[in-house]
Design a protein around this motif. Structure first.
Motif, PDB file in Angstrom:
ATOM      1  N   PHE A 183      12.655 -14.329 -31.892  1.00 45.14           N
ATOM      2  CA  PHE A 183      11.962 -13.125 -30.759  1.00 45.14           C
ATOM      3  C   PHE A 183      10.679 -13.859 -30.862  1.00 45.14           C
ATOM      4  O   PHE A 183      10.010 -13.497 -29.925  1.00 45.14           O
ATOM      5  N   TRP A 184      10.240 -14.433 -31.578  1.00 47.97           N
ATOM      6  CA  TRP A 184       8.724 -14.408 -31.508  1.00 47.97           C
ATOM      7  C   TRP A 184       8.524 -16.363 -31.414  1.00 47.97           C
ATOM      8  O   TRP A 184       7.235 -16.709 -31.728  1.00 47.97           O
ATOM      9  N   GLY A 185       9.345 -16.837 -30.513  1.00 48.32           N
ATOM     10  CA  GLY A 185       9.414 -18.172 -30.118  1.00 48.32           C
ATOM     11  C   GLY A 185       9.511 -18.864 -31.122  1.00 48.32           C
ATOM     12  O   GLY A 185       9.729 -18.692 -32.268  1.00 48.32           O
ATOM     13  N   LEU A 186       9.213 -20.130 -30.426  1.00 53.17           N
ATOM     14  CA  LEU A 186       9.731 -21.495 -31.128  1.00 53.17           C
ATOM     15  C   LEU A 186       8.202 -22.112 -32.380  1.00 53.17           C
ATOM     16  O   LEU A 186       7.200 -21.754 -31.589  1.00 53.17           O
ATOM     17  N   ALA A 187       9.095 -22.349 -33.539  1.00 54.81           N
ATOM     18  CA  ALA A 187       7.811 -22.206 -34.986  1.00 54.81           C
ATOM     19  C   ALA A 187       8.554 -23.333 -35.627  1.00 54.81           C
ATOM     20  O   ALA A 187       9.740 -22.914 -35.567  1.00 54.81           O
ATOM     21  N   PRO A 188       7.732 -22.867 -36.196  1.00 54.48           N
ATOM     22  CA  PRO A 188       8.573 -24.062 -38.312  1.00 54.48           C
ATOM     23  C   PRO A 188       9.045 -23.225 -38.434  1.00 54.48           C
ATOM     24  O   PRO A 188      10.126 -24.033 -39.551  1.00 54.48           O
ATOM     25  N   ALA A 189       9.211 -22.180 -38.442  1.00 54.57           N
ATOM     26  CA  ALA A 189       9.442 -20.480 -39.575  1.00 54.57           C
ATOM     27  C   ALA A 189      10.939 -20.183 -38.953  1.00 54.57           C
ATOM     28  O   ALA A 189      10.900 -18.803 -39.459  1.00 54.57           O
ATOM     29  N   HIS A 190      11.147 -19.989 -37.708  1.00 53.29           N
ATOM     30  CA  HIS A 190      12.030 -19.086 -36.440  1.00 53.29           C
ATOM     31  C   HIS A 190      13.242 -19.688 -36.804  1.00 53.29           C
ATOM     32  O   HIS A 190      13.821 -20.828 -35.632  1.00 53.29           O
ATOM     33  N   TYR A 191      13.830 -18.900 -36.910  1.00 52.99           N
ATOM     34  CA  TYR A 191      15.772 -20.117 -38.036  1.00 52.99           C
ATOM     35  C   TYR A 191      15.992 -19.699 -36.747  1.00 52.99           C
ATOM     36  O   TYR A 191      16.184 -17.833 -36.754  1.00 52.99           O
ATOM     37  N   GLU A 192      17.606 -19.895 -37.100  1.00 49.74           N
ATOM     38  CA  GLU A 192      18.824 -19.231 -36.198  1.00 49.74           C
ATOM     39  C   GLU A 192      19.117 -17.774 -37.204  1.00 49.74           C
ATOM     40  O   GLU A 192      18.639 -17.616 -38.311  1.00 49.74           O
ATOM     41  N   SER A 193      19.912 -16.376 -36.963  1.00 43.52           N
ATOM     42  CA  SER A 193      20.294 -15.460 -37.295  1.00 43.52           C
ATOM     43  C   SER A 193      20.938 -15.647 -38.808  1.00 43.52           C
ATOM     44  O   SER A 193      20.275 -14.903 -39.724  1.00 43.52           O
ATOM     45  N   LYS A 194      21.805 -16.893 -38.762  1.00 41.22           N
ATOM     46  CA  LYS A 194      22.729 -17.353 -39.690  1.00 41.22           C
ATOM     47  C   LYS A 194      21.844 -16.617 -40.935  1.00 41.22           C
ATOM     48  O   LYS A 194      22.076 -16.309 -42.226  1.00 41.22           O
ATOM     49  N   TYR A 195      20.033 -17.484 -41.303  1.00 41.52           N
ATOM     50  CA  TYR A 195      19.686 -17.918 -42.071  1.00 41.52           C
ATOM     51  C   TYR A 195      18.902 -16.924 -42.813  1.00 41.52           C
ATOM     52  O   TYR A 195      18.833 -16.867 -44.286  1.00 41.52           O
ATOM     53  N   TYR A 196      18.715 -15.995 -41.718  1.00 44.27           N
ATOM     54  CA  TYR A 196      17.946 -14.574 -42.794  1.00 44.27           C
ATOM     55  C   TYR A 196      18.962 -13.692 -42.968  1.00 44.27           C
ATOM     56  O   TYR A 196      19.028 -12.573 -43.711  1.00 44.27           O
ATOM     57  N   THR A 197      20.401 -13.778 -42.547  1.00 49.61           N
ATOM     58  CA  THR A 197      21.030 -12.841 -43.395  1.00 49.61           C
ATOM     59  C   THR A 197      21.695 -13.890 -44.822  1.00 49.61           C
ATOM     60  O   THR A 197      22.178 -12.686 -45.714  1.00 49.61           O
ATOM     61  N   LEU A 198      21.697 -14.755 -44.629  1.00 56.27           N
ATOM     62  CA  LEU A 198      21.878 -15.744 -46.115  1.00 56.27           C
ATOM     63  C   LEU A 198      21.323 -15.548 -46.557  1.00 56.27           C
ATOM     64  O   LEU A 198      21.090 -15.068 -48.576  1.00 56.27           O
TER      65      LEU A 198
END
Length: 123
Positions: A47-62
């Motif tokens: 959503f906010w573009g490529l960056a070192p802390a913009h992960y795939e959605s499963k990460y946020y669920t975990l």
């Protein structure tokens, strides 16, 4: 945008800074740590573009699930602490009630004795 060597070097610098910040916070504050799975991938179309802390959605669920687990554990500890305090206070209240009953009985005895003395004095 593809991940290139410049991006990797920048991410490495950011990760080192995060590690220092994490270490400082952990050493100086009473916090729980979230575990990070190094197998989580970055997402180019985040959503906010490529960056070192913009992960795939499963990460946020975990991470959300882990926060819920930590919060639930903290709440369980608090409930246990409060229940122990309630039990302690119930004992203290009971003991205080017994003391009050003893004082009340002593007062009644003293009143009875005073009334007996009064009756003797009147007669």
């Amino acid at each position: 945008m593809k991940i290139n060597e410049n991006f990797k070097r920048g991410a490495s610098v950011v990760n080192k800074l995060w590690d220092q910040l994490d270490e400082y916070i952990y050493k100086n504050h009473n916090v729980d740590l979230l575990n990070f799975d190094e197998n989580v991938l970055l997402v180019e179309d985040h959503f906010w573009g490529l960056a070192p802390a913009h992960y795939e959605s499963k990460y946020y669920t975990l991470k959300l699930n882990e926060l819920v687990r930590i919060t639930n554990n903290k709440l369980k500890e608090e409930i246990k602490f409060l229940n122990n305090n309630i039990i302690q206070y119930k004992h203290e209240i009971y003991n205080f009630k017994v003391q009050l009953e003893n004082v009340n009985n002593q007062i009644k005895d003293n009143i009875f004795t005073l009334n007996q003395i009064k009756m003797k004095l009147i007669n």
